[in-house]
Design a protein around this motif. Structure first.
Motif, short mmCIF file in Angstrom:
data_model
loop_
_atom_site.label_atom_id
_atom_site.label_comp_id
_atom_site.label_asym_id
_atom_site.label_seq_id
_atom_site.Cartn_x
_atom_site.Cartn_y
_atom_site.Cartn_z
N GLU A 112 0.83 -1.21 0.00
CA GLU A 112 0.00 0.00 0.00
C GLU A 112 0.86 1.25 0.00
O GLU A 112 0.48 2.29 -0.56
CB GLU A 112 -0.92 0.00 1.22
N GLU A 136 -1.65 3.90 -1.70
CA GLU A 136 -2.90 3.69 -0.97
C GLU A 136 -2.76 4.13 0.49
O GLU A 136 -3.75 4.48 1.14
CB GLU A 136 -3.32 2.23 -1.03
N GLY A 170 -7.16 -2.62 -3.94
CA GLY A 170 -8.50 -2.66 -3.37
C GLY A 170 -9.12 -4.04 -3.31
O GLY A 170 -10.32 -4.16 -3.04
N GLU A 171 -8.34 -5.10 -3.53
CA GLU A 171 -8.86 -6.46 -3.46
C GLU A 171 -7.91 -7.35 -2.67
O GLU A 171 -6.68 -7.24 -2.81
CB GLU A 171 -9.06 -7.04 -4.86
N ARG A 189 -13.58 -6.81 -2.55
CA ARG A 189 -13.56 -5.57 -1.79
C ARG A 189 -13.74 -5.82 -0.29
O ARG A 189 -13.06 -5.20 0.54
CB ARG A 189 -14.68 -4.65 -2.30
N HIS A 237 -10.66 -7.06 1.19
CA HIS A 237 -9.73 -5.94 1.34
C HIS A 237 -10.00 -5.18 2.64
O HIS A 237 -9.07 -4.85 3.39
CB HIS A 237 -9.87 -5.00 0.14
N GLN A 297 -7.34 -4.86 5.68
CA GLN A 297 -6.87 -3.56 6.16
C GLN A 297 -7.25 -3.34 7.62
O GLN A 297 -6.43 -2.90 8.42
CB GLN A 297 -7.47 -2.44 5.30
N GLU A 315 -11.57 5.42 2.70
CA GLU A 315 -12.42 4.32 2.25
C GLU A 315 -13.88 4.73 2.13
O GLU A 315 -14.57 4.39 1.17
CB GLU A 315 -12.30 3.13 3.21
N ARG A 361 -13.29 7.08 -1.89
CA ARG A 361 -13.38 5.99 -2.86
C ARG A 361 -14.82 5.76 -3.33
O ARG A 361 -15.04 5.32 -4.44
CB ARG A 361 -12.83 4.69 -2.26
#
Length: 477
Positions: free
Chosen positions: A50, A55, A363-364, A378, A381, A385, A409, A413
């Motif tokens: 990330e 990210e 994102g996955e 998703r 993910h 996270q 998030e 997004r």
């Protein structure tokens, strides 16, 4: 001088070492603690991808030790360990400094193994530190910029080819990330992203072989095919040499060449040189020369020395070198050190594996929860996270990073697609909002419980400490 007046010294500021120090601080350990690491910053390795992709930012993934070690009982020393004398209980550092210790924690992690491949160290890029991530990102951007301006198709193909050596979790996560990330970067330069190649070269015929993530193999293979540019798998190949612009490998006893301007090494690890040099008999080492420890994570012949993380092997079934294992071992070592300081006895350590997490693109991710439930995409993910954010060192850092990530998030997004797919997004947003509340509140409460003075100092102007005192029952204060 009495040995008990000497500090407890922790060698290595990775997960095991840092969390040992933090837990000792939270438990009001009566002896001074010195944490020694050659780097200025702690690197949260699971989130290094990330950091590369943007990210997450530097302060979130790569904070300074001085920032996370906000504890008067712990001193941080940036230096390189030169020699460890277990008999005399002394540490010699490259700077010439020497420290005597009453207790020692070995948490030096592992070193890169290039498996004797010619040119691998000189011509490939590792991916273990923040510096590695920055160097790789700069190199990739330069390759893309040059490719966007070259007219020579062969040269452009070289610049746009990335070779990842190794198909363990690091290789899979790296390839999946780059197969989504590089097309985004190249599109901005006006290039044709379909010209990008991301290739994994692996000795065995399976990815994730012998790894704790092996149950996610089918999911990972499918995800690699479905990236923005599909990841190519070269299996059952033996890399013989790495040159500045190519990988030389054998397949079916035939020498072949893969031209590539970017070669990333994720091929494996070896035992840290300091651990190899310790005067520990072979009977207390495994095949890789890692230290065999007792169930309490102590060295059999040196009970004042604890060890955890990648440099140890516990019993006949060694634990995987993952963040969750190192985190639990750090907490357990701290409990045992505190027990000894209080006149008690150390207790056997039980590490519980709660599942595995694998990043499979931007994102996955895939989350294998307790080897019973697999969640991908998703939602996987978000689980990955959220889980890693709860492992961040120090409540203040954890809370800051969690709120920053959740803001991104929940709002940044989702905002662009909300008007186009309103009904499909409502449930996802609601679930994420609930996760936001849970993560943020749990981080606040943990911070308050472990470092009440710091919590009150930071939040006093907002009135939050007073509000919590009123809302929480007395039994939970």
């Amino acid at each position: 001088m009495n040995q008990s007046t000497h500090p407890t010294v922790i060698l290595g500021g990775g997960f095991t070492g840092l969390f040992t120090a933090l837990h000792l601080c939270h438990q009001r350990y009566p002896q001074p603690v010195i944490l020694i690491d050659q780097k200025e910053r702690f690197i949260f390795k699971p989130l290094l991808y990330e950091f590369l992709s943007g990210e997450m930012n530097t302060n979130q993934v790569w904070p300074r030790y001085e920032e996370v070690l906000d504890c008067s009982g712990v001193a941080f020393v940036q230096d390189t360990v030169k020699y460890v004398d277990l008999q005399q209980r002394q540490i010699e550092l490259a700077s010439g400094l020497c420290y005597a210790f009453s207790n020692l924690v070995l948490a030096l992690g592992s070193a890169i193994s290039y498996a004797g491949v010619e040119g691998a160290k000189e011509n490939s890029i590792p991916f273990r530190t923040g510096e590695d991530a920055m160097a790789l990102g700069q190199h990739l951007r330069q390759c893309l910029q040059c490719a966007s301006q070259t007219k020579d198709p062969q040269q452009r193909r070289l610049l746009l080819t990335v070779a990842v050596i190794g198909a363990g979790p690091a290789g899979v996560e790296m390839a999946a990330t780059l197969a989504d990330l590089l097309p985004r970067w190249y599109d901005k330069l006006g290039g044709n992203s379909q010209e990008i190649r991301v290739v994994i070269l692996n000795r065995s015929k399976e990815i994730l072989k012998g790894d704790v993530n092996s149950q996610l193999r089918a999911t990972a293979q499918k995800a690699l095919r479905q990236r923005t540019v599909p990841v190519e798998l070269m299996l059952e190949v033996s890399v013989s040499a790495i040159r500045p612009d190519r990988v030389e490998y054998k397949r079916h006893d035939q020498l072949e060449i893969l031209p590539a301007a970017t070669i990333i090494w994720t091929g494996g690890n070896t035992t840290h040189p300091i651990i190899k040099d310790l005067p520990i008999p072979k009977k207390y080492r495994d095949r890789a020369e890692r230290i065999q420890v007792t169930p309490t994570l102590q060295l059999p012949e040196f009970p004042e020395v604890f060890a955890g993380g990648d440099c140890v092997a516990e019993g006949d079934n060694p634990l995987p070198p993952t963040a969750q294992v190192a985190y639990q071992q750090g907490a357990a070592i701290a409990r045992n050190l505190k027990a000894i300081a209080d006149g008690g006895a150390p207790q056997p350590v039980e590490v519980r594996l709660r599942g595995t997490l694998l990043k499979l693109g931007l994102g996955e991710s895939a989350a294998n929860l307790g080897n019973r439930l697999e969640i991908t995409g998703r939602l996987g993910h978000l689980i990955r996270q959220g889980t890693y954010l709860q492992l961040l060192p120090a409540p203040v850092h954890k809370f800051k990073v969690t709120t920053e990530w959740l803001t991104d998030e929940l709002f940044n997004r989702y905002s662009n697609s909300a008007t186009q797919q309103q009904s499909a997004r409502v449930l996802r947003w609601t679930g994420s909002a609930v996760a936001a509340v849970v993560l943020a509140s749990s981080s606040l409460l943990l911070w308050r419980a472990t470092q009440p003075a710091q919590f009150n100092r930071v939040w006093q102007p907002t009135g939050l400490p007073t509000l919590i005192e009123r809302l929480l029952p007395a039994s939970k204060r």
